[in-house]
Design a protein around this motif. Structure first.
Motif, mmCIF file in Angstrom:
data_model
loop_
_atom_site.group_PDB
_atom_site.id
_atom_site.type_symbol
_atom_site.label_atom_id
_atom_site.label_comp_id
_atom_site.label_asym_id
_atom_site.label_seq_id
_atom_site.Cartn_x
_atom_site.Cartn_y
_atom_site.Cartn_z
ATOM 1 N N ASP A 228 55.923 -65.147 76.621
ATOM 2 C CA ASP A 228 57.149 -64.332 76.630
ATOM 3 C C ASP A 228 56.829 -62.846 76.562
ATOM 4 N N GLN B 176 57.750 -60.161 79.405
ATOM 5 C CA GLN B 176 58.558 -59.006 79.042
ATOM 6 C C GLN B 176 57.869 -57.707 79.486
ATOM 7 N N ASP C 235 58.227 -57.211 83.064
ATOM 8 C CA ASP C 235 59.592 -57.280 83.604
ATOM 9 C C ASP C 235 59.685 -58.393 84.642
#
Lengths: 265, 624, 155
Positions: free
Chosen positions: B429, B433, B436
C-alpha cells in the motif's frame, strides 16, 4: 603481447624508412586500437615504428577553403579546437563522441583513418565531407581511400600526414553508439558544400564506410530531414552481429540520417 | 576522540588507503624470487586430450616448468570438490564427476585448463604457453541446459548418465495435484533465467609460496572466505596440512559470490610453489575471468499456478533445470536447490507447492552462487507467474497480490521456510501510494496521446539472508556450521584488536565492526583495529557472502565484547577492592556501584596484563 | 631492451625495459607504485588511468617507451605533503568507493576532468565523462556526487 622491436621515428621520412627496413612492421600512432590488439595477441608485428615524437604531424589550421588536421592530432584536440568548432562544428562534435576521455586524449585522427575500423567515426567524416588524405607519398581523395574492412589505399611504407577537410556550408553527424565501446552501431555524416551533398554511413556496412546516393539526391533537392522520408536502406550488405541485425541497422541508417540532416540544416 | 555510537554517520576507516593508492590487493604483493604462472586453456567446449607436446615450449626463455593434468595425478593432488550433498528424490546421492585442477584426458568447457607454464615473467609464461601443442579430439558439445538430457546429447562425465547430477524435489506433489484439479484457472509459464558472469572489477589472483625450512605453505588469494579455502585445500585437495598452511585474503576488489569458491588456479599455484621451490603467482586476465570464474543463474523453468474462482492461489508447481556447468563448483549443488525452492512461496499464502530441480552438466563454465544466489531466481519465478495470472484472470495485479499475501504470522510455508513476521499489504500500500498507482491509467492515457508508451510493474520480494546456524539449514542438509567467529584482544595499553572470520571486499567492515566495538566499550574507533582475512591471525571463519557479516559476524563480536567486559569486571573488582557483582561497566569505565570509585577501560587492561597480584585461580592474566 | 627516462610523481626515474612493457607494468613492477590497477585487457575499465603530461590516459594502453621523457602522475602522487587532494577527500566524504579497486582510476579521471571542464560540473557531464571507468560496487551514484563535490573543492 608478442615480442617486437621498437623504433622511435624522428620525422616522417625517418618513419617511412624504418617501416621499409623493418619489413613486418606497424606504425604506432596513439595506439588506442593497436595496443589492445597486440595485448590480445591478435597481431604480432616484428617491429613498431613510433611516430609519437614527430611534432610536424600534429596541428590544426585553416588553409584556404580547407581545414587541415595533422595525422597525430588527438581526438580531444579536435573536439575542443576553436578552429574546428568554428569551421566544421560537426567534426568537433564527432570527435567528442569517440571512445572515452582517456582514449580521446591519446588516440589520433590519422590512426583512426589508417585503421579503418568499420565502426569508427572518422571515416564517416572523411567520406561525408569529401576529405583528402595526404600521405608521405601522395594525396588520396576519401572516395578512393577506404577499401573495405580495415583496408585502405595506403601502401606498406606510406604514412598519413594530414587530412584536408573542405569546409562545408553545413554538416551534421548522428550516431547510435554501442553503449559499451562507443563505437558506432550506425553513424551517419551529412554535409553540403554548394551542390555537393554527401551522406556517409559508418558502423553498418560489411565493407566499412559507404555513401548513400539516394539520400544524397533527395537532400540535393531539399536539404532537410523531411526530404529523407520514405528512403529506406536495404539490409543486404549490412553487418549483422550480436549487437544488432542487418535489418535493425538498416532502420537506424534512416533514423540517424534524418537526425544528422536535421542538425546540419 | 570519543566513542562512536551505532548508526552514527562516520567516514570509512579503510578509505584512506584506497583513495591514496595504498590498498594491498593480491596482485600488489611481491615475493622474493617469485615466478609467474600462465594457464593454457581449452579453446574447445568438449574434447579428448590425445597428447600434450611441451618440448619446444619448455626450452623457451625463462621457462621453469610446465605441468599438465598428468603431473597433478602423479602427485596425487585431490580433485576440487562440491561441498554440499544434494540427494535426488529417489534418495540417491548426487552424481558428481571428477574435477581435477588441470584437465586429465578430456576438456569439458572453453577455458578448462590443460597445462600451466611457470616462468620468470608473465610474458615468458604466455609465450611458452602458445608454443605448447595440444592434440585435441573434438567431441560434440552441449551448452543449453534444456538440451543436456536429450537423447544423443554428448555424455560429459561418465558417472552422470544423461548429464544428470540430481533430480531433487521439495514440497507435496500429491497435495499440489489435488489442488490443481480444483482450480478455476491455471497459469502456465516458461522462463529462462539467463546465465551471467560476475566480473568483480579486481580479477582473481593467487600467490603460492612454500617455505622449505618450516615445510609450511602460504597462499595469498582473492577470497571471500580464506578459512574455508584452507580447509577445503587441506582436507579434500590435500595439497598442504591445515596447521602448516596459511591463507591470506588481503584487500579484495569485490566478489559478488565469485570469490567464495575454491578454484583450480590457486590450487595449482600452491602445489607448484613446492615443486619449483619458488613463489608462484597468477593473476587472471579479464578474458580468463569471463572463461574461468564461476558464472551465475542459468535456469530453465516451467511454472504453473492454480487459482480459484475468488482469485485465491491454490497451488504452485515449478520444474527447473539448473545448468551446473562442466564441473560442480564449491557450492553449486545448493544454489538452485536449498537457496531456491524454499523461497518460492514469496510473500504469498500458497497452500501447496511442489518444486522439482534437475541439476545438469553442460559444456559450459561452472555455475555457482552469484548475488542473491537462488533467491532472485525464485523471486523471478513467483512474481512473474503471479503477475501473469492476475492479468489472465483480469484482476488488478496489486489487488491479486494483496488478496494472496500472508497476513497472519508465524507462517509455515509448504517449502520449509518459516516466516516470523511481516506486513506485506502495508508495504505494498505504501509503495502504491508513493507511486500514485490509482492514477496510473490517466498518466498512461496522456502518454499515449503524446505518442509514447508507458507501463508499470510490481514486484514483492522476500529473501532468506544472513545465513546462520539454524535448524532449517541443518534440515536441508547443510554440511557446514554457518556460525561466525570473533575474538576481542585487548592490549596492555587498552588498544583493541577485533579478529573476525568475516571478510571485507568492499563492505566496510573495518568501519562498521569498529563502530560497534567502540559503542560497546566506550573507547574511540581509532583505538580499534579490525583484523580479517588471515588464517594465522583469526582462528576460524566462514567468510562473507549472503548478507551474513552484519547479522552473524557482528553478533559474534557482541558476544566476544561481552566476555571481555565480564573479565574486565573481575579485574576491576580486584583492583578497586570491591565485589565483582558491584562492578558496573558504562561509558568506558568500570565503576563500583553507588560509589565514585572507578577505573578507565585502559587502566583495567593494563592491570590485567600486570596481574602479579591476581588470585590466579580466579582470574587469569590478560584480557581477551 | 629499451631505456626510458621519465618523471613520476616529481621524481626522475630510468629503467631498461622490454619494448612490450606497458606503462602500467613499469609503474607497478619496476617502481612498485601499485595504486594504479589493471582490471581488464581491453582498455575499457579505467582502473589504470594516470596523468601523462597532464592528460588522463589508460596506462595499460600505452607502452612505457611511449612515455619516455613524459611527466607522469599516479594516484600516489596526488596527495601533497601528506594532505589529501580535494578530490580524494571528496571520495571519502561522499562514500564514493566500496572495494576501492576502481577508485584510483576514478580519481585520476575526475581530477583531469575538472582541469578540462572547470569546477561546476553537472551530473550529466560527469556521467558522460566516466564512460571509460567501470565500477562494480557502487552503481556510480556516490562517485558522481563525490566528483561534483571534489570539483567545487578544487576551486
Amino acid at each position: 603481447m608478442y615480442k617486437f622491436a621498437y623504433h622511435k621515428a624522428k620525422n616522417v621520412k625517418d618513419a617511412a624508412a624504418l617501416l621499409k627496413k623493418a619489413g613486418d612492421s606497424k606504425l604506432l600512432a596513439g595506439g588506442q586500437t593497436l595496443i589492445p590488439t597486440l595485448k590480445l595477441r591478435l597481431a604480432g608485428p616484428a617491429a613498431l615504428v613510433d611516430i609519437g615524437g614527430v611534432k610536424e604531424l600534429s596541428g590544426i589550421a585553416l588553409k584556404g577553403k580547407d581545414l587541415v588536421i595533422g595525422a597525430m592530432t588527438r581526438h580531444a584536440e579536435v573536439a575542443t579546437s576553436k578552429v574546428v568548432r568554428k569551421a566544421i562544428p560537426a567534426l568537433a562534435a564527432l570527435a567528442e563522441t569517440i571512445g572515452d576521455p582517456a582514449v580521446r586524449n591519446q588516440g589520433t585522427i590519422g590512426g583512426s583513418i589508417a585503421n579503418n575500423d568499420p565502426a569508427a567515426d572518422y571515416p564517416a567524416a572523411c567520406l561525408g565531407l569529401g576529405a583528402t588524405i595526404v600521405t608521405s607519398k601522395r594525396k588520396i581523395p576519401a572516395d578512393k581511400f577506404f577499401k573495405g574492412l580495415f583496408e585502405t589505399a595506403l601502401g606498406d611504407d606510406e604514412i598519413i600526414t594530414e587530412v584536408h577537410f573542405p569546409v562545408p556550408k553545413s554538416a551534421g553527424y548522428a550516431k547510435f553508439p554501442n553503449p559499451a565501446s562507443r563505437y558506432a552501431l550506425v553513424g551517419v555524416f551529412v554535409s553540403r558544400n554548394g551542390s555537393d551533398v554527401r551522406v556517409a554511413v559508418t558502423g553498418a556496412g560489411e565493407g566499412g564506410v559507404f555513401r548513400v546516393a539516394e539520400m544524397e539526391k533527395a537532400l540535393q533537392k531539399d536539404f532537410s530531414a523531411k526530404a529523407l522520408d520514405g528512403i529506406a536502406v536495404k539490409p543486404r550488405g549490412l553487418n549483422s552481429d550480436i549487437h544488432a541485425s542487418a535489418e535493425y541497422r538498416a532502420h537506424l541508417v534512416g533514423v540517424m540520417a534524418k537526425r544528422a540532416a536535421a542538425s546540419a540544416a | 576522540m570519543s566513542a562512536s555510537s551505532i548508526g552514527a554517520p562516520v567516514r570509512r576507516t579503510e578509505d584512506r588507503r584506497f583513495i591514496t593508492g595504498r590498498g594491498q590487493y593480491t596482485d600488489d604483493i611481491r615475493r622474493p624470487y617469485q615466478t609467474h604462472a600462465y594457464f593454457l586453456r581449452s579453446p574447445h567446449a568438449h574434447a579428448t586430450i590425445k597428447g600434450v607436446d611441451a618440448k619446444k615450449a619448455s626450452k623457451m626463455p625463462g621457462v621453469l616448468a610446465i605441468y599438465t593434468g598428468e603431473d597433478i595425478a602423479k602427485d596425487k593432488v585431490g580433485d576440487l570438490i562440491c561441498g554440499w550433498m544434494v540427494l535426488s528424490k529417489d534418495g540417491s546421492q548426487m552424481k558428481a564427476g571428477r574435477h581435477p585442477a588441470l584437465a586429465q584426458g578430456k576438456v569439458r568447457y572453453v577455458g578448462d585448463s590443460v597445462a600451466v607454464v611457470i616462468a620468470e615473467t608473465p610474458d615468458q609464461a604466455k609465450d611458452a604457453a602458445s608454443a605448447i601443442k595440444v592434440d585435441y579430439g573434438v567431441l560434440p558439445a552441449v551448452a543449453d541446459a534444456a538440451k543436456a538430457r536429450d537423447p544423443g546429447a554428448p555424455q560429459i562425465h561418465e558417472n552422470a548418465p544423461r548429464n544428470t547430477i540430481y533430480e531433487w524435489a521439495l514440497g507435496d506433489a500429491a497435495a499440489v495435484d489435488a489442488a490443481f484439479k480444483r482450480a478455476r484457472h491455471v497459469t502456465k509459464l516458461d522462463f529462462i533465467n539467463n546465465r551471467l558472469i560476475p566480473n568483480a572489477i579486481e580479477p582473481r589472483a593467487a600467490i603460492g609460496e612454500y617455505d622449505q625450512g618450516t615445510e609450511s605453505f602460504t597462499l595469498w588469494t582473492t577470497s571471500q572466505n580464506p578459512h574455508v579455502a584452507r580447509l577445503v585445500m587441506s582436507a579434500f585437495i590435500g595439497i598442504a596440512p591445515e596447521h602448516k598452511f596459511r591463507v591470506i585474503a588481503p584487500d579484495v576488489g569485490g566478489g559478488f559470490g565469485s570469490k567464495i569458491f575454491i578454484y583450480p588456479e590457486e590450487t595449482v599455484c600452491i602445489w607448484a610453489s613446492k615443486k619449483v621451490g619458488r613463489p608462484v603467482r597468477w593473476t587472471a586476465e579479464r578474458n580468463e575471468s569471463f572463461q574461468a570464474d564461476a558464472h551465475g543463474r542459468d535456469h530453465v523453468t516451467h511454472a504453473e499456478l492454480a487459482v480459484d474462482e475468488r482469485g485465491k492461489i491454490l497451488a504452485l508447481k515449478v520444474k527447473t533445470t539448473a545448468n551446473i556447468g562442466a564441473y560442480m563448483s564449491t557450492f553449486s549443488s545448493a544454489v538452485p536447490t536449498f537457496l531456491y525452492a524454499p523461497l518460492l512461496s514469496g510473500q504469498y499464502e500458497i497452500p501447496a507447492i511442489y518444486c522439482e530441480v534437475d541439476g545438469v552438466y553442460t559444456n559450459t563454465a561452472p555455475v555457482d552462487a552469484y548475488r542473491g544466489a537462488g533467491r532472485p531466481e525464485a523471486c523471478f519465478v513467483i512474481e512473474r507467474v503471479v503477475e501473469v495470472a492476475a492479468r489472465e484472470i483480469r484482476m488488478d495485479p496489486a489487488e491479486f497480490r494483496k488478496r494472496n499475501f500472508i497476513k497472519s504470522f508465524p507462517y509455515q510455508t509448504p517449502v520449509a521456510s518459516l516466516y516470523d513476521a511481516g506486513d506485506y499489504p502495508g508495504a505494498l500500500d505504501k509503495a502504491l501510494q508513493l507511486h500514485d498507482y490509482r492514477n496510473f491509467g490517466k498518466r498512461k492515457a496522456e502518454s499515449e496521446r503524446n505518442g509514447k508508451l508507458r507501463g508499470i510493474g510490481l514486484s514483492s520480494y522476500i529473501e532468506a539472508c544472513g545465513v546462520a546456524p539454524s535448524s532449517l539449514a541443518g534440515m536441508l542438509g547443510c554440511g557446514v556450521g554457518l556460525w561466525e567467529s570473533a575474538e576481542i584482544a585487548v592490549t596492555p595499553t587498552g588498544m583493541v584488536e577485533v579478529l573476525t572470520g568475516c571478510h571485507s571486499h568492499g563492505q566496510g567492515h573495518e568501519t562498521t565492526f569498529a563502530q560497534l566495538v567502540s559503542a560497546k566499550l566506550g573507547i574511540p574507533m581509532e583505538h580499534i583495529n579490525v583484523v580479517h582475512g588471515d588464517t594465522d591471525k583469526v582462528q576460524f571463519g566462514m567468510g562473507t557472502y549472503g548478507s551474513r557479516s552484519g547479522p552473524v559476524g557482528m553478533s559474534a563480536i557482541v558476544k566476544a565484547v561481552d566476555k571481555v567486559i565480564a573479565k574486565g569486571k573481575k579485574v576491576a573488582a580486584h583492583v578497586l577492592e570491591a565485589a565483582e557483582g558491584d562492578i558496573e561497566f558504562k561509558d568506558g569505565k568500570f565503576q563500583v556501584a553507588g560509589t565514585d570509585k572507578s577505573a578507565e577501560f585502559g587502566a583495567i587492561a593494563l592491570q590485567a596484563y600486570i596481574a602479579h597480584k591476581f588470585p590466579t585461580a580466579e582470574i587469569e592474566p590478560g584480557l581477551k | 631492451m629499451a631505456s626510458v627516462t621519465l618523471t613520476v610523481n616529481g621524481r626522475t626515474v630510468s629503467a631498461d625495459v622490454d619494448p612490450r612493457t606497458l606503462l602500467v607494468q613499469l609503474l607497478r613492477e619496476h617502481l612498485h607504485l601499485t595504486g594504479t590497477h589493471v582490471g581488464c585487457d581491453t582498455s575499457q575499465c579505467g582502473a589504470c588511468v594516470v596523468h601523462v603530461n597532464g592528460r588522463a590516459v589508460k596506462s595499460c594502453t600505452l607502452l612505457a617507451v611511449q612515455a619516455d621523457g613524459a611527466k607522469v602522475v599516479t594516484i600516489e602522487g596526488l596527495a601533497a605533503n601528506g594532505k589529501l587532494h580535494p578530490m580524494q577527500e571528496a571520495f571519502r566524504e561522499n562514500h564514493g568507493l566500496q572495494c576501492g579497486f576502481c577508485t584510483p582510476g576514478m580519481i585520476m579521471t575526475a581530477v583531469e576532468l575538472v582541469n578540462r571542464k572547470g569546477n561546476n560540473l553537472d551530473e550529466h557531464t560527469i556521467r558522460e565523462e566516466l564512460e571509460g571507468n567501470l565500477c562494480r560496487c557502487t552503481g556510480y551514484h556516490n562517485i558522481v556526487k563525490a566528483i561534483a563535490a571534489g570539483a567545487k573543492a578544487m576551486r
